[in-house]
Design a protein around this motif. Structure first.
Motif, PDB file in Angstrom:
ATOM      1  N   ILE A   1       0.946  -1.058   0.026  1.00  0.00           N
ATOM      2  CA  ILE A   1      -0.168   0.156  -0.034  1.00  0.00           C
ATOM      3  C   ILE A   1       0.835   1.159  -0.017  1.00  0.00           C
ATOM      4  CG2 ILE A   1      -1.789   1.382   1.080  1.00  0.00           C
ATOM      5  CD1 ILE A   1      -2.783  -1.258   0.035  1.00  0.00           C
ATOM      6  N   GLY A   2       0.771   2.109  -1.086  1.00  0.00           N
ATOM      7  CA  GLY A   2       1.426   3.375  -0.937  1.00  0.00           C
ATOM      8  C   GLY A   2       0.835   4.227  -0.284  1.00  0.00           C
ATOM      9  N   SER A   3      -0.311   4.474  -0.441  1.00  0.00           N
ATOM     10  CA  SER A   3      -1.067   5.411   0.257  1.00  0.00           C
ATOM     11  C   SER A   3      -2.538   4.844   0.596  1.00  0.00           C
ATOM     12  CB  SER A   3      -1.310   6.880  -0.506  1.00  0.00           C
ATOM     13  OG  SER A   3      -2.117   6.398  -1.693  1.00  0.00           O
ATOM     14  N   ALA A   4      -3.090   5.687   1.780  1.00  0.00           N
ATOM     15  CA  ALA A   4      -4.456   4.903   2.162  1.00  0.00           C
ATOM     16  C   ALA A   4      -5.162   6.185   2.780  1.00  0.00           C
ATOM     17  CB  ALA A   4      -4.346   3.839   3.165  1.00  0.00           C
ATOM     18  N   ALA A   5      -6.319   6.472   2.303  1.00  0.00           N
ATOM     19  CA  ALA A   5      -7.207   7.626   2.731  1.00  0.00           C
ATOM     20  C   ALA A   5      -8.576   7.030   3.340  1.00  0.00           C
ATOM     21  CB  ALA A   5      -7.350   8.619   1.915  1.00  0.00           C
ATOM     22  N   GLY A   6      -9.128   7.882   3.970  1.00  0.00           N
ATOM     23  CA  GLY A   6     -10.345   7.256   4.695  1.00  0.00           C
ATOM     24  C   GLY A   6     -11.485   8.256   4.300  1.00  0.00           C
ATOM     25  N   ALA A   7     -12.683   7.505   4.344  1.00  0.00           N
ATOM     26  CA  ALA A   7     -13.884   8.378   4.138  1.00  0.00           C
ATOM     27  C   ALA A   7     -14.990   7.671   5.004  1.00  0.00           C
ATOM     28  CB  ALA A   7     -14.559   8.176   2.487  1.00  0.00           C
ATOM     29  N   GLY A   8     -15.720   8.794   5.462  1.00  0.00           N
ATOM     30  CA  GLY A   8     -16.606   8.387   6.632  1.00  0.00           C
ATOM     31  C   GLY A   8     -17.924   7.738   6.319  1.00  0.00           C
ATOM     32  N   ASP A   9     -18.306   7.947   4.799  1.00  0.00           N
ATOM     33  CA  ASP A   9     -19.611   7.556   4.167  1.00  0.00           C
ATOM     34  C   ASP A   9     -19.403   7.226   2.740  1.00  0.00           C
ATOM     35  OD1 ASP A   9     -20.287   9.845   3.036  1.00  0.00           O
ATOM     36  OD2 ASP A   9     -20.580  10.693   4.903  1.00  0.00           O
ATOM     37  N   ALA A  10     -20.463   6.643   2.264  1.00  0.00           N
ATOM     38  CA  ALA A  10     -20.429   6.081   0.617  1.00  0.00           C
ATOM     39  C   ALA A  10     -20.339   7.594  -0.119  1.00  0.00           C
ATOM     40  CB  ALA A  10     -21.430   5.057   0.533  1.00  0.00           C
ATOM     41  N   THR A  11     -21.038   8.602   0.193  1.00  0.00           N
ATOM     42  CA  THR A  11     -21.328   9.759  -0.305  1.00  0.00           C
ATOM     43  C   THR A  11     -19.910  10.464  -0.552  1.00  0.00           C
ATOM     44  OG1 THR A  11     -23.653  10.066   0.203  1.00  0.00           O
ATOM     45  CG2 THR A  11     -22.471  11.983  -0.596  1.00  0.00           C
ATOM     46  N   GLU A  12     -19.335  10.581   0.676  1.00  0.00           N
ATOM     47  CA  GLU A  12     -17.773  11.153   0.688  1.00  0.00           C
ATOM     48  C   GLU A  12     -16.924  10.501  -0.363  1.00  0.00           C
ATOM     49  OE1 GLU A  12     -14.011  12.038   3.507  1.00  0.00           O
ATOM     50  OE2 GLU A  12     -16.150  11.323   4.553  1.00  0.00           O
ATOM     51  N   ALA A  13     -16.861   9.054  -0.296  1.00  0.00           N
ATOM     52  CA  ALA A  13     -16.198   8.097  -0.980  1.00  0.00           C
ATOM     53  C   ALA A  13     -16.568   8.383  -2.691  1.00  0.00           C
ATOM     54  CB  ALA A  13     -16.459   6.828  -0.557  1.00  0.00           C
ATOM     55  N   LEU A  14     -17.919   8.580  -2.870  1.00  0.00           N
ATOM     56  CA  LEU A  14     -18.067   9.033  -4.231  1.00  0.00           C
ATOM     57  C   LEU A  14     -17.379  10.189  -4.817  1.00  0.00           C
ATOM     58  CD1 LEU A  14     -19.527   7.645  -6.952  1.00  0.00           C
ATOM     59  CD2 LEU A  14     -21.604   8.924  -6.043  1.00  0.00           C
ATOM     60  N   ARG A  15     -17.309  11.178  -3.903  1.00  0.00           N
ATOM     61  CA  ARG A  15     -16.703  12.386  -4.501  1.00  0.00           C
ATOM     62  C   ARG A  15     -15.472  12.224  -4.621  1.00  0.00           C
ATOM     63  NH1 ARG A  15     -20.472  14.947  -0.589  1.00  0.00           N
ATOM     64  NH2 ARG A  15     -19.046  14.698   1.164  1.00  0.00           N
ATOM     65  N   ARG A  16     -14.820  11.687  -3.662  1.00  0.00           N
ATOM     66  CA  ARG A  16     -13.446  11.242  -3.763  1.00  0.00           C
ATOM     67  C   ARG A  16     -12.898  10.412  -4.877  1.00  0.00           C
ATOM     68  NH1 ARG A  16      -9.742  11.250   0.916  1.00  0.00           N
ATOM     69  NH2 ARG A  16     -10.777  12.365   2.685  1.00  0.00           N
ATOM     70  N   ILE A  17     -13.793   9.590  -5.408  1.00  0.00           N
ATOM     71  CA  ILE A  17     -13.492   8.587  -6.560  1.00  0.00           C
ATOM     72  C   ILE A  17     -13.552   9.459  -7.804  1.00  0.00           C
ATOM     73  CG2 ILE A  17     -14.338   6.711  -7.869  1.00  0.00           C
ATOM     74  CD1 ILE A  17     -15.196   5.492  -4.973  1.00  0.00           C
ATOM     75  N   ASN A  18     -14.643  10.375  -7.834  1.00  0.00           N
ATOM     76  CA  ASN A  18     -15.036  11.167  -9.017  1.00  0.00           C
ATOM     77  C   ASN A  18     -13.658  12.056  -9.342  1.00  0.00           C
ATOM     78  OD1 ASN A  18     -17.383  10.671 -10.240  1.00  0.00           O
ATOM     79  ND2 ASN A  18     -18.336  11.339  -8.601  1.00  0.00           N
ATOM     80  N   ARG A  19     -13.288  12.596  -8.059  1.00  0.00           N
ATOM     81  CA  ARG A  19     -12.327  13.435  -8.227  1.00  0.00           C
ATOM     82  C   ARG A  19     -10.725  12.666  -8.862  1.00  0.00           C
ATOM     83  NH1 ARG A  19     -13.560  15.771  -3.383  1.00  0.00           N
ATOM     84  NH2 ARG A  19     -11.821  14.717  -2.083  1.00  0.00           N
ATOM     85  N   ALA A  20     -10.760  11.495  -8.476  1.00  0.00           N
ATOM     86  CA  ALA A  20      -9.658  10.435  -8.446  1.00  0.00           C
ATOM     87  C   ALA A  20      -9.814  10.262 -10.161  1.00  0.00           C
ATOM     88  CB  ALA A  20      -9.513   9.316  -7.820  1.00  0.00           C
TER      89      ALA A  20
END
Length: 256
Positions: free
Chosen positions: A27-46
Motif C-alpha cells: 500500500i503506497g497510500s491509504a485515505a479514509g472516508a466516513g460514508d459512501a457519499t464522501e467516497a463517491l466524491r473522492r472517486i470522482n476526483r480521482a
C-alpha cells in the motif's frame, strides 16, 4: 504500490482498517472516508485527475452497512464508470457475499479484520492492478494449478480450507454460485451448479432439481407422497422435480 481508499461510517473501524492498510508494504497510500457519499466524491476526483494524478485510487475497501448510500449501492454506481477502482468489501455481515461478487468484488473480508486476511485481499488487488506503462512481458503471472478432484477450496473464517468431496451431502444453486452442504455446515463457492454437476457426475452426484445436486451415498430415504417425490439427506428433505425423478429412482435401484 496500491493507492487505497477505506470507507466506513464507524470511526474506530475506519481507523483500524487504515492502520492495517498502511502497515502493508504493497500500500503506497491509504485515505479514509466516513460514508459512501464522501467516497463517491473522492472517486470522482480521482478519475478526473487520471491514473497518475495525485488523488488516484486503485482499490476501495468498502463497508456495506452504512446510513444513506450503503456499500452495495456505491459498488453498483462504480460499475457504470469506464475505469472504476477495484472493490474489496470489508463488513461484519456475511449475508451479502453473493451480491458482492455479482458486482465484481475482488474479495469479501469479514470483521473483525485479521491482518493476515486483509493482506490476502491486498495481494489479490495488487495482482489485478497493472499500470498503463507496464510492458506486457512484465505483467504479473499467476500460476495455474489443476483442481484437486478429491477436495474443493472454501473460505472459512478468513482462511482457505479444503473440503473433501466425500463429505458433501448436497449442493444448492445460488445464482452463479453454489452452496456446499456438509454434515458440519455449509460453504459458498464461486462455481455454478452446472459446473459441479459435470465435474462430480462420476463421483455419484446427481441433479434432482434445478436448484439441487445430491450425493447418492448421502440419501437416506426416497419418499413418495401423492405423486410428489422427495429425498431425505441427513435431516433435510429435498424435493425432486418430475424431470429428474425417474433417473434418480433408477440410479438408487442400481446402487442397491
Amino acid at each position: 504500490m496500491l493507492r487505497a481508499l477505506a470507507v466506513d461510517d464507524e470511526r474506530p473501524s475506519l481507523e483500524e482498517l487504515l492502520y492495517l492498510l498502511n502497515a502493508d508494504p504493497r500500500i503506497g497510500s491509504a485515505a479514509g472516508a466516513g460514508d459512501a457519499t464522501e467516497a463517491l466524491r473522492r472517486i470522482n476526483r480521482a478519475l478526473e485527475s487520471g491514473p497518475d494524478g495525485p488523488e488516484a485510487i486503485d482499490v476501495v475497501f468498502l463497508d456495506i452497512n452504512m446510513p444513506g448510500l450503503d456499500g452495495l449501492d456505491l459498488a453498483r454506481l462504480l460499475t457504470g464508470f469506464a475505469k472504476p477502482p477495484l472493490v474489496v468489501f470489508v463488513t461484519a455481515h456475511e449475508d451479502f457475499a453473493v451480491q458482492a461478487f455479482d458486482l465484481k468484488a475482488v474479495d469479501y473480508v469479514l470483521k473483525p479484520v485479521r491482518k493476515e486476511r486483509l493482506a490476502e485481499a491486498v495481494r489479490r488487488a495488487a495482482e489485478l492492478v497493472r499500470r498503463p506503462a507496464e510492458p506486457d512481458d512484465q505483467a504479473p503471472r499467476i500460476p495455474v494449478h489443476e483442481p484437486d478432484p478429491d477436495h474443493i477450496p472454501v473460505e472459512l473464517g478468513g482462511v482457505t480450507r479444503f473440503v473433501s468431496v466425500e463429505d458433501i451431502t448436497h449442493v444448492e444453486a445460488q445464482g452463479d454460485y453454489a452452496r456446499l452442504h456438509t454434515t458440519k455446515g455449509s460453504h459458498l463457492v464461486r462455481i455454478p451448479l452446472s459446473t459441479l454437476e459435470e465435474r462430480w457426475r462420476s463421483r455419484g452426484f446427481v441433479r434432482i432439481h434445478r436448484r439441487h445436486l445430491v450425493a447418492l451415498h448421502h440419501i437416506g430415504e426416497l419418499r413418495l407422497d401423492a405423486g410428489t417425490v422427495s429425498v431425505l439427506v441427513g435431516a433435510e428433505e429435498l424435493q425432486v422435480s418430475r424431470r429428474h425423478a425417474r433417473e434418480l429412482r433408477d440410479l438408487l435401484m442400481r446402487r442397491t
